[in-house]
Design an enzyme around this catalytic site. Structure first.
Site, short mmCIF file in Angstrom:
data_model
loop_
_atom_site.label_atom_id
_atom_site.label_comp_id
_atom_site.label_asym_id
_atom_site.label_seq_id
_atom_site.Cartn_x
_atom_site.Cartn_y
_atom_site.Cartn_z
N ASP A 150 15.74 13.04 -2.59
CA ASP A 150 16.60 13.42 -3.69
C ASP A 150 16.27 12.41 -4.92
O ASP A 150 16.88 12.18 -5.81
CB ASP A 150 17.96 13.31 -3.47
CG ASP A 150 18.33 14.71 -2.83
OD1 ASP A 150 18.03 15.74 -3.40
OD2 ASP A 150 19.17 14.71 -1.54
N ASP A 205 15.30 23.09 -3.67
CA ASP A 205 15.76 22.05 -4.62
C ASP A 205 14.72 20.67 -4.98
O ASP A 205 14.62 20.35 -5.96
CB ASP A 205 17.04 21.11 -4.01
CG ASP A 205 18.10 22.25 -3.37
OD1 ASP A 205 17.50 23.21 -2.85
OD2 ASP A 205 19.15 21.94 -3.31
N1 GLY Z 1 20.65 19.82 -3.89
C1 GLY Z 1 21.70 20.07 -3.35
C2 GLY Z 1 22.47 21.14 -4.02
O1 GLY Z 1 22.03 21.64 -4.82
O2 GLY Z 1 23.45 21.45 -3.51
#
Ligand code: GLY
Length: 414
Positions: A121, A186
């Site tokens: 992330d 994501d």
């Molecule tokens: N990246 C995690 C979400 O979108 O919840």
């Protein structure tokens, strides 16, 4: 003869006058809409700042608790970059240096993350904060921090899989499949950090990793109709796919709205950075699927297949018992912002028009909070993760971030 010429000329003049005054009126309407939203967002965020106090490394606004109070996270969650990012957008929208002062303060508090390698992330964490800082108030140290963050993110890349590993493990909801190299859709969003670091460092490696990850995603994450899987797990010895399914969506074969949103935004951004039409075509098809499945108010259900025949949540997922058709305004905010870019890149007005409709819906009383409510977040009615029984029908800091980014993009639209 003379009279008819005069008549034609009069009609032409009247027509021109009519078009000019309509254009002026539309421009005024747009200006008023943006100003009103910026005024509200500024007032609401001032209350948020007063409530949250100084950055401590442990108090990044995330959502609201059940009793309506603010819930924060420490910097090692995936969302600490969004609040500083929102402050940068308020600075960009207003030019008010108080916002820059606060944005800098909250951004600087994230510097220790530049060496963090615990998850994928880092793009969200460091690009939404330092990426905007570098864009709006560049300092030499910002470049170093972005490059070091990209280096940390790159440690998660595996050349056999040709992807960046998202999480360090986990299990499918059925409790049988244990993941070894899970990649979630994501992850496309984190590539923006790599593209940027490649530009400022001149190191092509970052660019190459981003492109390889995007190509592997095209190969394995989408169905024929360009709906997406949330999780794809890989075998690190052979590079083969072991599993396709979900962690945050309704069921393994369903399409989680925010996952689809990350994919649309991600591939539009990869096209911006590479100018390779493969990515633009992918973004278009992903967006067409999303738009085709929108309800009348342009805000999607949290998963496009909630409670539909043929879609069954598994085992421990809370979706087994909770099947309400809730909307997710965060997915709408992400796509709204992406569609402004997609409209520009494709020169297809229908994407831009959809972005404007979504923005108006988000800014309506149905989705935009009133001053001092919603734990001082801007947007209401988002879904974090129903399968995990977490953050259901609440504000989320990333909905606010992409809403503000969409306002910036709307303002800059020619
Ligand atoms: N990246 C995690 C979400 O979108 O919840």
């Amino acid at each position: 003869m003379k009279t008819s010429k005069i008549t034609v000329l009069t009609f032409l003049l009247m027509g021109t006058f009519f078009i000019t005054s309509c254009t002026k009126e539309k421009k005024k309407e747009k200006e008023n809409f943006i100003n009103e939203n910026v005024e509200f967002a500024s007032a609401q965020t001032k209350l948020m700042l007063a409530n949250v106090g100084e950055p401590t490394g442990k108090n990044y606004p995330r959502t609201a608790n059940e009793n309506g109070t603010l819930r924060v996270t420490d910097m090692y969650d995936w969302t600490p970059g969004f609040f500083p990012g929102s402050l940068w957008y308020l600075y960009e929208l207003t030019g008010d240096t108080t916002w820059r002062y606060n944005a800098e303060k909250w951004t600087h508090s994230l510097e220790p993350l530049k060496t963090y390698t615990g998850n994928h992330d880092l793009g969200f964490m460091m690009y939404c904060s330092y990426g905007n800082a570098e864009r709006l108030a560049s300092k030499p140290e910002y470049k170093d921090i972005l490059i070091e963050s990209a280096r940390s993110l790159s440690t998660r890349y595996d050349d056999k899989v040709q992807s960046i590993k998202s999480w360090n493990g986990g299990k499918a909801w059925g409790d049988t499949t244990k993941w070894t190299f899970p990649v979630i859709i994501d992850n496309m969003m984190n590539l923006e950090l790599l593209f940027n670091a490649s530009k400022i460092s001149g190191d092509k490696q970052f660019y190459d990793i981003a492109v390889k990850h995007a190509n592997t995603t095209i190969k394995n994450h989408f169905r024929e109709d360009f709906s997406s899987y949330h999780v794809v797990d890989y075998d690190t010895i052979t590079g083969d796919v072991r599993f396709k399914g979900t962690a945050q969506g309704f069921s393994d074969n369903s399409t989680w709205a925010r996952g689809q949103a990350w994919a649309i935004y991600g591939f539009t951004m990869v096209y911006r950075e590479t100018k390779d039409s493969t990515y633009l075509n992918t973004a278009k098809q992903l967006a067409d699927y999303f738009i085709k499945n929108l309800p009348a108010d342009f805000i999607p259900l949290w998963d496009f297949n909630v409670a539909q025949t043929g879609y069954t949540p598994q085992g421990k997922s809370y979706a087994v018992e909770f099947q309400e058709k809730l909307k997710d305004a965060s997915a709408a905010a992400i796509v709204c912002s992406a569609l402004f870019e997609l409209g520009e890149f494709t020169q297809n007005k229908s994407y831009t028009e959809m972005a404007i409709k979504m923005l108006h819906s988000l800014a309506s009383p149905n989705y935009r909070a009133t001053l001092g409510t919603n734990a001082n977040f801007i947007i209401m009615h988002c879904v974090g993760s129903i399968p995990h029984k977490s953050e259901i029908n609440v504000p989320l800091c990333y909905a606010d971030y992409y809403f503000l980014e969409a306002l910036v993009r709307y303002k800059n639209l020619k």
